[in-house]
Design a protein around this motif. Structure first.
Motif, PDB file in Angstrom:
ATOM      1  N   VAL A  55      -9.637   3.604   3.789  1.00 39.46           N
ATOM      2  CA  VAL A  55      -8.572   4.483   4.269  1.00 39.46           C
ATOM      3  C   VAL A  55      -7.509   4.618   3.192  1.00 39.46           C
ATOM      4  N   ALA A  56      -7.154   5.858   2.878  1.00 33.14           N
ATOM      5  CA  ALA A  56      -6.116   6.137   1.874  1.00 33.14           C
ATOM      6  C   ALA A  56      -4.954   6.855   2.553  1.00 33.14           C
ATOM      7  N   ILE A  57      -3.786   6.232   2.515  1.00 38.68           N
ATOM      8  CA  ILE A  57      -2.586   6.828   3.106  1.00 38.68           C
ATOM      9  C   ILE A  57      -1.952   7.747   2.069  1.00 38.68           C
ATOM     10  N   ASN A  58      -2.075   9.064   2.286  1.00 44.28           N
ATOM     11  CA  ASN A  58      -1.550  10.025   1.318  1.00 44.28           C
ATOM     12  C   ASN A  58      -0.035  10.116   1.431  1.00 44.28           C
ATOM     13  N   ASP A  59       0.643   9.994   0.312  1.00 41.74           N
ATOM     14  CA  ASP A  59       2.103   9.889   0.281  1.00 41.74           C
ATOM     15  C   ASP A  59       2.758  11.264   0.209  1.00 41.74           C
ATOM     16  N   PHE A  60       2.899  11.907   1.368  1.00 42.09           N
ATOM     17  CA  PHE A  60       3.620  13.168   1.428  1.00 42.09           C
ATOM     18  C   PHE A  60       5.121  12.883   1.350  1.00 42.09           C
ATOM     19  N   PRO A  61       5.884  13.681   0.587  1.00 40.19           N
ATOM     20  CA  PRO A  61       7.316  13.408   0.401  1.00 40.19           C
ATOM     21  C   PRO A  61       8.110  13.333   1.700  1.00 40.19           C
ATOM     22  N   ASP A  62       7.752  14.174   2.694  1.00 44.00           N
ATOM     23  CA  ASP A  62       8.540  14.221   3.932  1.00 44.00           C
ATOM     24  C   ASP A  62       7.895  13.452   5.080  1.00 44.00           C
ATOM     25  N   ALA A  63       6.864  12.673   4.770  1.00 41.59           N
ATOM     26  CA  ALA A  63       6.176  11.931   5.827  1.00 41.59           C
ATOM     27  C   ALA A  63       6.851  10.583   6.058  1.00 41.59           C
ATOM     28  N   PRO A  64       6.861  10.105   7.298  1.00 36.76           N
ATOM     29  CA  PRO A  64       7.442   8.776   7.561  1.00 36.76           C
ATOM     30  C   PRO A  64       6.623   7.684   6.889  1.00 36.76           C
ATOM     31  N   ARG A  65       7.304   6.635   6.459  1.00 36.46           N
ATOM     32  CA  ARG A  65       6.644   5.524   5.783  1.00 36.46           C
ATOM     33  C   ARG A  65       6.715   4.280   6.667  1.00 36.46           C
ATOM     34  N   TYR A  66       5.581   3.592   6.765  1.00 30.62           N
ATOM     35  CA  TYR A  66       5.476   2.411   7.599  1.00 30.62           C
ATOM     36  C   TYR A  66       4.850   1.289   6.785  1.00 30.62           C
ATOM     37  N   PRO A  67       5.134   0.043   7.139  1.00 23.56           N
ATOM     38  CA  PRO A  67       4.444  -1.074   6.486  1.00 23.56           C
ATOM     39  C   PRO A  67       2.937  -0.953   6.697  1.00 23.56           C
ATOM     40  N   MET A  68       2.170  -1.394   5.710  1.00 21.40           N
ATOM     41  CA  MET A  68       0.726  -1.241   5.778  1.00 21.40           C
ATOM     42  C   MET A  68       0.109  -1.983   6.962  1.00 21.40           C
ATOM     43  N   ASP A  69       0.674  -3.146   7.307  1.00 25.05           N
ATOM     44  CA  ASP A  69       0.111  -3.883   8.438  1.00 25.05           C
ATOM     45  C   ASP A  69       0.325  -3.129   9.752  1.00 25.05           C
ATOM     46  N   GLU A  70       1.467  -2.402   9.867  1.00 25.85           N
ATOM     47  CA  GLU A  70       1.711  -1.603  11.065  1.00 25.85           C
ATOM     48  C   GLU A  70       0.742  -0.426  11.134  1.00 25.85           C
ATOM     49  N   LEU A  71       0.478   0.178   9.984  1.00 22.94           N
ATOM     50  CA  LEU A  71      -0.470   1.289   9.959  1.00 22.94           C
ATOM     51  C   LEU A  71      -1.875   0.811  10.313  1.00 22.94           C
ATOM     52  N   ARG A  72      -2.253  -0.341   9.803  1.00 20.20           N
ATOM     53  CA  ARG A  72      -3.570  -0.887  10.117  1.00 20.20           C
ATOM     54  C   ARG A  72      -3.704  -1.112  11.628  1.00 20.20           C
ATOM     55  N   THR A  73      -2.667  -1.637  12.235  1.00 16.30           N
ATOM     56  CA  THR A  73      -2.689  -1.861  13.673  1.00 16.30           C
ATOM     57  C   THR A  73      -2.748  -0.543  14.431  1.00 16.30           C
ATOM     58  N   ALA A  74      -1.925   0.427  14.003  1.00 15.48           N
ATOM     59  CA  ALA A  74      -1.891   1.730  14.675  1.00 15.48           C
ATOM     60  C   ALA A  74      -3.235   2.443  14.588  1.00 15.48           C
ATOM     61  N   LEU A  75      -3.936   2.261  13.466  1.00 15.28           N
ATOM     62  CA  LEU A  75      -5.236   2.893  13.278  1.00 15.28           C
ATOM     63  C   LEU A  75      -6.373   2.068  13.858  1.00 15.28           C
ATOM     64  N   ASP A  76      -6.049   0.880  14.374  1.00 15.36           N
ATOM     65  CA  ASP A  76      -7.052  -0.037  14.920  1.00 15.36           C
ATOM     66  C   ASP A  76      -8.143  -0.303  13.883  1.00 15.36           C
ATOM     67  N   LEU A  77      -7.688  -0.580  12.665  1.00 14.06           N
ATOM     68  CA  LEU A  77      -8.592  -0.740  11.534  1.00 14.06           C
ATOM     69  C   LEU A  77      -8.970  -2.204  11.374  1.00 14.06           C
ATOM     70  N   PRO A  78     -10.273  -2.514  11.299  1.00 11.71           N
ATOM     71  CA  PRO A  78     -10.695  -3.911  11.106  1.00 11.71           C
ATOM     72  C   PRO A  78     -10.112  -4.485   9.819  1.00 11.71           C
ATOM     73  N   PRO A  79      -9.876  -5.790   9.766  1.00 11.32           N
ATOM     74  CA  PRO A  79      -9.231  -6.401   8.596  1.00 11.32           C
ATOM     75  C   PRO A  79     -10.053  -6.306   7.317  1.00 11.32           C
ATOM     76  N   ASP A  80     -11.373  -6.117   7.442  1.00 11.32           N
ATOM     77  CA  ASP A  80     -12.205  -6.072   6.245  1.00 11.32           C
ATOM     78  C   ASP A  80     -12.280  -4.684   5.622  1.00 11.32           C
ATOM     79  N   VAL A  81     -11.797  -3.659   6.320  1.00 11.52           N
ATOM     80  CA  VAL A  81     -11.828  -2.302   5.781  1.00 11.52           C
ATOM     81  C   VAL A  81     -10.603  -2.083   4.892  1.00 11.52           C
ATOM     82  N   PRO A  82     -10.808  -1.786   3.604  1.00 16.52           N
ATOM     83  CA  PRO A  82      -9.665  -1.623   2.696  1.00 16.52           C
ATOM     84  C   PRO A  82      -8.786  -0.429   3.078  1.00 16.52           C
TER      85      PRO A  82
END
Length: 204
Positions: free
Chosen positions: A146-173
């Motif tokens: 998963v690649a979080i594309n950095d749009f200038p006007d997009a909200p920024r969140y800690p990576m661990d919060e994004l992983r949780t929000a996406l329900d992403l397994p810990p082994d998936v980069p």
């Protein structure tokens, strides 16, 4: 984040020729919702002139396509994007960008065919779109990062919060990126190749 190239491809250029040292070619798909930067990533990182199938957006898409966060976008991919990058002298990645609009998702199955791995591009303004995308990859058994594309006007969140929000397994980069930048897009692809390599080394 549009990558525009109006040149007509009339035939292979010298720099488009596959290096003689290449021994392994891998198909990679770049997926995500509408306007997340797939065409941009292919265009920024490809070492050959990328092939795009962008068409001008028309009134017919109003009320059908969700363009939240991409209101200024005037063209959209209707079939696929295609590019190529040499990771090493021996390893070459063929990149296939998928159309993002849901009405074109029927094309994804063909693009997934033979793919060794995938990059899921994510726009933090529209995280909900990513669930269907990742679900389709999981159904097909295609490993992805998963690649979080950095749009200038997009909200920024800690990576661990994004992983949780996406329900992403810990082994998936998961990695942050700027799809407009070649080095950043290449880092994403390197992350994917390392992940794919780790899967081959893991015990069954």
């Amino acid at each position: 984040m549009d990558f525009k190239n109006s040149d007509t491809i009339v035939g292979p250029r010298a720099e488009d020729t596959l290096p003689d040292t290449a021994t392994t070619a891998v198909k990679i798909v770049i997926v995500g919702g509408f306007g997340v930067g797939k065409t941009t990533m292919v265009g920024s990182v490809s070492e050959i002139r990328p092939l795009t199938t962008e068409e001008t957006m028309t009134q017919a898409g109003i009320g059908v396509d969700d363009n939240y966060g991409s209101e200024t976008k005037t063209a959209t991919t209707v079939a696929m994007d295609f590019g190529r990058i040499s990771i090493t002298d021996e390893l070459v990645l063929y990149l296939f960008g998928t159309p993002g609009q849901e009405r074109f998702w029927f094309l994804w199955n063909g693009l997934f065919e033979g793919a060794l791995g995938a990059v899921v591009l994510v726009d933090t303004r529209r995280l909900e779109v990513s669930f269907d995308v990742m679900g389709r990859l999981e159904e097909r058994g295609v490993p992805f990062v998963v690649a979080i594309n950095d749009f200038p006007d997009a909200p920024r969140y800690p990576m661990d919060e994004l992983r949780t929000a996406l329900d992403l397994p810990p082994d998936v980069p998961m990695i942050k990126c700027d799809a407009r930048r070649r080095a950043s897009s290449r880092d994403v692809l390197m992350t994917l190749t390392r992940y794919l390599h780790s899967l081959t080394m893991s015990p069954a």
